[in-house]
Design a protein around this motif. Structure first.
Motif: not given
Length: 223
Positions: A93-118
């Motif tokens: 889910g994160g991999a499918s959303r990341i491009a849109g979130e990057l475009k929307r927020s234009k972040p300088s830092v990205v914190v990736i906290e995913l994998g527990a549900n996997d």
């Protein structure tokens, strides 16, 4: 009386005109001084996480992300945090959303906290790794620094799986030279009182400990 009025009206009008001229000449300087503060860009920290970052079972303001945002406001002026975490989110889910979130927020830092549900679903380690790597690469390609936040799985999933799961994070961080926090729940994991009845999600009183834990790895990326 009329001649007297006419006599002092001209000097008064001249003085007013002079003041207005001086203000007009000063206006560009005043504007130039104010512009930098008014137009100073705000840099963004984007958090892509699951329920552990979405304050599951709590009010949003009680979660470690909101508490970190408060600290950022006080200690790092010019920065803000955007929490794009979703309860139940997988790395897919994160991999499918990341491009849109990057475009929307234009972040300088990205914190990736995913994998527990996997891990809790026993999803293939190679798939989790590929999804995390996609998120890292896209974030870095956008110009953002990355903080990869790791997770650990309970031993009942088997030694090979739990060790491979943990190794995914350390290897990806080393390979892509990201910031790295090996285990989000490290400061609270050993005390059952830190968790809600589901034994998965931290209670409100444990959130400041998570904030402080993450801050040690996040703060250097904000310099």
């Amino acid at each position: 009386m009329n001649s007297g009025y006419a006599g002092w009206r001209a000097p008064v009008q001249w003085a007013i005109g002079l003041v207005m001229l001086m203000l007009a000449m000063a206006a560009p300087t005043l504007s130039a001084q104010a512009t930098p503060n008014a137009t100073k860009p705000v840099r963004t920290v984007l958090v892509m996480g699951d329920s552990l970052s979405a304050a599951y079972g709590l009010s949003a303001s009680q979660g470690w992300v909101a508490l970190t945002a408060d600290r950022v406001t006080r200690l790092r002026p010019g920065w803000r945090m955007v929490n794009a975490s979703i309860s139940g989110e997988t790395t897919a889910g994160g991999a499918s959303r990341i491009a849109g979130e990057l475009k929307r927020s234009k972040p300088s830092v990205v914190v990736i906290e995913l994998g527990a549900n996997d891990g809790l679903r026993g999803l293939p380690l190679a798939l989790t790794r590929a999804n995390l790597e996609r998120m890292i690469k896209l974030s870095q390609a956008s110009g953002a620094r990355v903080l990869l936040v790791g997770m650990r799985m309970p031993p009942n999933l088997g030694r090979d799986y739990t060790q491979g799961f943990e190794r995914n994070y350390s290897e990806l961080s080393k390979l892509h030279k990201t910031g790295f926090l090996p285990f989000l729940l490290e400061p609270i994991a050993r005390d059952r009182a830190n968790f809600q009845p589901d034994n998965l999600h931290p209670v409100a009183s444990a959130q400041p400990k998570l904030r402080d834990h993450v801050w040690k790895s996040l703060a250097p990326l904000l310099d």
